[in-house]
Every structure is written in C-alpha cells, then in structure tokens.
Design a protein around this motif. Structure first.
Motif, PDB file in Angstrom:
ATOM      1  N   ARG A 190       8.728  -3.611  -4.510  1.00 18.62           N
ATOM      2  CA  ARG A 190       9.470  -2.550  -5.516  1.00 18.62           C
ATOM      3  C   ARG A 190       8.201  -1.321  -6.131  1.00 18.62           C
ATOM      4  O   ARG A 190       7.759  -1.507  -6.599  1.00 18.62           O
ATOM      5  CB  ARG A 190      10.170  -2.817  -6.508  1.00 18.62           C
ATOM      6  N   ASP A 191       9.124  -0.060  -6.288  1.00 18.58           N
ATOM      7  CA  ASP A 191       7.816   1.128  -6.945  1.00 18.58           C
ATOM      8  C   ASP A 191       8.713   2.106  -7.916  1.00 18.58           C
ATOM      9  O   ASP A 191      10.204   1.623  -7.619  1.00 18.58           O
ATOM     10  CB  ASP A 191       7.138   2.102  -5.586  1.00 18.58           C
ATOM     11  N   SER A 192       7.753   2.830  -8.829  1.00 20.66           N
ATOM     12  CA  SER A 192       8.768   3.572  -9.052  1.00 20.66           C
ATOM     13  C   SER A 192       8.379   5.214  -8.501  1.00 20.66           C
ATOM     14  O   SER A 192       8.600   5.874  -9.176  1.00 20.66           O
ATOM     15  CB  SER A 192       8.606   3.842 -10.940  1.00 20.66           C
ATOM     16  N   GLY A 193       7.934   5.316  -7.790  1.00 18.32           N
ATOM     17  CA  GLY A 193       7.280   6.709  -6.697  1.00 18.32           C
ATOM     18  C   GLY A 193       8.268   7.352  -6.824  1.00 18.32           C
ATOM     19  O   GLY A 193       9.542   8.026  -7.774  1.00 18.32           O
ATOM     20  N   ALA A 194       7.928   7.862  -5.647  1.00 17.49           N
ATOM     21  CA  ALA A 194       9.143   9.128  -5.157  1.00 17.49           C
ATOM     22  C   ALA A 194      10.071   8.880  -4.756  1.00 17.49           C
ATOM     23  O   ALA A 194      10.923   9.811  -4.927  1.00 17.49           O
ATOM     24  CB  ALA A 194       8.185  10.375  -4.286  1.00 17.49           C
ATOM     25  N   GLY A 195      10.243   8.042  -4.115  1.00 18.67           N
ATOM     26  CA  GLY A 195      11.601   7.269  -3.586  1.00 18.67           C
ATOM     27  C   GLY A 195      11.722   8.438  -2.252  1.00 18.67           C
ATOM     28  O   GLY A 195      11.004   9.464  -1.991  1.00 18.67           O
ATOM     29  N   PRO A 255       2.611   7.172  -8.631  1.00 19.47           N
ATOM     30  CA  PRO A 255       1.693   8.470  -9.643  1.00 19.47           C
ATOM     31  C   PRO A 255       0.967   7.248  -9.932  1.00 19.47           C
ATOM     32  O   PRO A 255       1.427   5.473 -10.589  1.00 19.47           O
ATOM     33  CB  PRO A 255       3.293   8.959 -10.546  1.00 19.47           C
ATOM     34  N   ALA A 256      -0.112   6.418 -10.341  1.00 18.51           N
ATOM     35  CA  ALA A 256      -0.965   6.670 -11.512  1.00 18.51           C
ATOM     36  C   ALA A 256      -0.565   5.302 -12.469  1.00 18.51           C
ATOM     37  O   ALA A 256      -0.951   3.962 -13.186  1.00 18.51           O
ATOM     38  CB  ALA A 256      -1.942   6.937 -11.941  1.00 18.51           C
ATOM     39  N   ASP A 257       0.799   5.958 -13.257  1.00 15.73           N
ATOM     40  CA  ASP A 257       1.342   5.072 -14.757  1.00 15.73           C
ATOM     41  C   ASP A 257       2.346   4.936 -13.946  1.00 15.73           C
ATOM     42  O   ASP A 257       3.566   4.217 -15.316  1.00 15.73           O
ATOM     43  CB  ASP A 257       1.646   6.498 -15.683  1.00 15.73           C
ATOM     44  N   GLY A 258       3.174   4.075 -13.197  1.00 10.31           N
ATOM     45  CA  GLY A 258       4.502   3.767 -12.594  1.00 10.31           C
ATOM     46  C   GLY A 258       4.145   2.429 -12.338  1.00 10.31           C
ATOM     47  O   GLY A 258       2.969   1.785 -13.040  1.00 10.31           O
ATOM     48  N   GLN A 259       4.996   1.692 -11.810  1.00 10.57           N
ATOM     49  CA  GLN A 259       4.774   0.411 -11.517  1.00 10.57           C
ATOM     50  C   GLN A 259       5.154   0.024  -9.876  1.00 10.57           C
ATOM     51  O   GLN A 259       6.143   0.623  -9.650  1.00 10.57           O
ATOM     52  CB  GLN A 259       6.187  -0.563 -12.486  1.00 10.57           C
ATOM     53  N   VAL A 260       4.542  -1.385  -9.657  1.00 12.98           N
ATOM     54  CA  VAL A 260       4.697  -1.137  -8.423  1.00 12.98           C
ATOM     55  C   VAL A 260       4.937  -3.292  -8.303  1.00 12.98           C
ATOM     56  O   VAL A 260       3.637  -3.794  -9.329  1.00 12.98           O
ATOM     57  CB  VAL A 260       3.380  -1.263  -7.164  1.00 12.98           C
ATOM     58  N   THR A 261       5.427  -3.609  -7.735  1.00 16.82           N
ATOM     59  CA  THR A 261       5.770  -4.941  -8.181  1.00 16.82           C
ATOM     60  C   THR A 261       6.144  -5.866  -7.567  1.00 16.82           C
ATOM     61  O   THR A 261       7.222  -5.447  -6.035  1.00 16.82           O
ATOM     62  CB  THR A 261       7.125  -4.784  -9.511  1.00 16.82           C
ATOM     63  N   VAL A 262       5.776  -7.032  -6.839  1.00 18.15           N
ATOM     64  CA  VAL A 262       6.472  -8.001  -5.100  1.00 18.15           C
ATOM     65  C   VAL A 262       6.941  -9.048  -5.986  1.00 18.15           C
ATOM     66  O   VAL A 262       5.770  -9.290  -6.757  1.00 18.15           O
ATOM     67  CB  VAL A 262       4.717  -8.517  -4.820  1.00 18.15           C
ATOM     68  N   SER A 263       7.903  -9.418  -5.862  1.00 21.38           N
ATOM     69  CA  SER A 263       8.882 -10.663  -6.272  1.00 21.38           C
ATOM     70  C   SER A 263       9.000 -11.322  -4.840  1.00 21.38           C
ATOM     71  O   SER A 263       9.504 -10.900  -3.800  1.00 21.38           O
ATOM     72  CB  SER A 263       9.633 -10.151  -6.866  1.00 21.38           C
ATOM     73  N   ALA A 264       8.953 -12.910  -4.939  1.00 21.64           N
ATOM     74  CA  ALA A 264       9.936 -13.425  -4.065  1.00 21.64           C
ATOM     75  C   ALA A 264      10.652 -14.281  -4.353  1.00 21.64           C
ATOM     76  O   ALA A 264      10.825 -15.012  -5.327  1.00 21.64           O
ATOM     77  CB  ALA A 264       8.407 -13.968  -2.982  1.00 21.64           C
ATOM     78  N   GLY A 265      11.350 -15.010  -3.724  1.00 23.67           N
ATOM     79  CA  GLY A 265      12.675 -16.128  -3.906  1.00 23.67           C
ATOM     80  C   GLY A 265      13.010 -16.314  -2.682  1.00 23.67           C
ATOM     81  O   GLY A 265      13.235 -16.297  -1.604  1.00 23.67           O
ATOM     82  N   LEU A 266      14.237 -17.368  -3.099  1.00 25.30           N
ATOM     83  CA  LEU A 266      14.797 -18.441  -1.626  1.00 25.30           C
ATOM     84  C   LEU A 266      16.351 -16.870  -1.896  1.00 25.30           C
ATOM     85  O   LEU A 266      16.940 -16.981  -3.021  1.00 25.30           O
ATOM     86  CB  LEU A 266      15.343 -19.618  -2.650  1.00 25.30           C
ATOM     87  N   LYS A 301       0.663  -1.125  -0.155  1.00 27.36           N
ATOM     88  CA  LYS A 301      -0.180   0.122   0.102  1.00 27.36           C
ATOM     89  C   LYS A 301       0.476   1.296  -0.087  1.00 27.36           C
ATOM     90  O   LYS A 301       0.784   2.266  -0.656  1.00 27.36           O
ATOM     91  CB  LYS A 301      -1.198  -0.489   0.793  1.00 27.36           C
ATOM     92  N   ASN A 302       1.751   1.133   0.771  1.00 27.24           N
ATOM     93  CA  ASN A 302       3.026   2.562   0.882  1.00 27.24           C
ATOM     94  C   ASN A 302       3.598   2.835  -0.634  1.00 27.24           C
ATOM     95  O   ASN A 302       3.512   3.633  -0.817  1.00 27.24           O
ATOM     96  CB  ASN A 302       4.309   2.290   1.899  1.00 27.24           C
ATOM     97  N   ALA A 303       3.670   1.275  -1.416  1.00 24.84           N
ATOM     98  CA  ALA A 303       4.005   1.598  -2.667  1.00 24.84           C
ATOM     99  C   ALA A 303       3.229   2.132  -3.935  1.00 24.84           C
ATOM    100  O   ALA A 303       3.486   3.067  -4.389  1.00 24.84           O
ATOM    101  CB  ALA A 303       4.759   0.017  -3.149  1.00 24.84           C
ATOM    102  N   ILE A 304       1.693   2.344  -3.147  1.00 22.85           N
ATOM    103  CA  ILE A 304       1.156   2.561  -4.088  1.00 22.85           C
ATOM    104  C   ILE A 304       1.015   3.507  -4.185  1.00 22.85           C
ATOM    105  O   ILE A 304       1.064   4.317  -4.585  1.00 22.85           O
ATOM    106  CB  ILE A 304      -0.354   1.270  -4.020  1.00 22.85           C
ATOM    107  N   ASP A 305       0.708   4.375  -2.926  1.00 24.94           N
ATOM    108  CA  ASP A 305       0.609   5.413  -2.279  1.00 24.94           C
ATOM    109  C   ASP A 305       1.491   6.302  -2.799  1.00 24.94           C
ATOM    110  O   ASP A 305       1.150   7.670  -3.060  1.00 24.94           O
ATOM    111  CB  ASP A 305       0.920   5.658  -1.014  1.00 24.94           C
ATOM    112  N   ALA A 306       3.081   5.735  -2.724  1.00 19.00           N
ATOM    113  CA  ALA A 306       4.426   7.001  -3.344  1.00 19.00           C
ATOM    114  C   ALA A 306       4.398   6.621  -4.646  1.00 19.00           C
ATOM    115  O   ALA A 306       5.236   7.668  -5.270  1.00 19.00           O
ATOM    116  CB  ALA A 306       5.219   6.198  -2.799  1.00 19.00           C
TER     117      ALA A 306
END
Length: 164
Positions: free
Chosen positions: A87-92, A63-74, A56-61
């Motif tokens: 990860r987000d392409s937001g304000a940083g 813009p609507a045309d940006g990207q939020v991705t969730v990944s997982a691994g070992l 939710k923090n990533a989405i809030d940070a």
C-alpha cells in the motif's frame, strides 16, 4: 529454468523491505498474525524481484513524507492462500489507466522506464497459480494485492524448520 522451492514469505518480504530502507519514504513491513505460516512454492529470486518491483513502484509514486506499507497474511477458503499487500499514499491511478494500460507491456505512468514490470509480475504470478490485483484512488494512493497458493512447511531431515 530454475526449480521452484518452498520459501518463507515473511523472510522474503523482510529482505525486500530492508533492501529499500533508504527509499523515501522507507517502506514498513507490518507484523503478521502470530502463528500464521506463510510458505509458498516459487523461485525465490524471481518472486523477490516481482514483489520488490511492486514495492519500488509504490515508493516511486509516493512523496517523501508519505507511507508505503507491506503486509501479509492468510486468506481464501481455509486459509489456503497467502496474500501480500503493498500500500502507498501516493499519486494513485485512474480507473481508466488501470483498465486500459496497467497490465499491458511497455506502458508506464513514469517518465522513465519501459513499463514491463507490472505485466511481467502478473505473468509470473499466474504461472504460480496466483494473481495480482490493484485498487487505487487518484490523489489517495494504491494497494497492490498478490495472492499465491500456500504450501505446508516441510521439515528438514534433522526435524527442524526449513528456511527459504
């Protein structure tokens, strides 16, 4: 206090991402390595709240045309840790904000909210033997990394896989 139980981390992440699918931008769950069993011992609702908060923090940070991705691994020595990255392409965030304010309670870069989330998330993940780290560049985005100890998947009494 609720008991920890074994849970399928990918199923949990899919539930979180699906629950935020109407966000702008909608988060995307990236595919995981085939054959990677990502099971953790946690209170499922509490872990979902913690990771959901990061999403939710990533989405809030962002813009609507940006990207939020969730990944997982070992990760870790011998693949004994599960790692989740949001990860987000937001304000940083600036180095100073991350160092001085990010993990303190009641601090926030948002106009509304109490700023309890990141602090509580870090405390809960520490209880589980895990960690929360951030990497961020102002104007480019942020990556929140959660690490948790992996557990062996238990088989249920019928011999099938258990579902967390």
């Amino acid at each position: 206090a609720a008991r920890r139980r074994q849970g399928d981390l990918m199923a949990l992440l899919a539930r979180i991402v699906n629950g935020e699918r109407h966000g702008r931008p909608a988060p995307e769950l990236l595919p995981v390595d085939v054959g990677a069993d990502l099971y953790v011992a946690a209170h499922p609702e509490r872990l979902a709240r913690v990771i959901g908060h990061l999403v939710k923090n990533a989405i809030d940070a962002t813009p609507a045309d940006g990207q939020v991705t969730v990944s997982a691994g070992l990760c870790g020595e011998g693949g004994r840790e599960c790692e989740v990255q949001v990860r987000d392409s937001g304000a940083g965030m600036s180095e100073e904000f991350m160092r001085e304010r990010l993990f303190r309670p009641f601090q926030s870069s948002k106009a509304s909210g109490m700023g309890i989330g990141v602090y509580e998330a870090q405390q809960y993940l520490k209880e589980l033997g895990g960690s929360l780290r951030y990497a961020s560049t102002p104007g480019e985005g942020t990556c929140a990394t959660v690490r948790l100890p992996c557990v062996q998947r238990a088989e249920d009494k019928e011999g099938g896989k258990t579902d967390g």
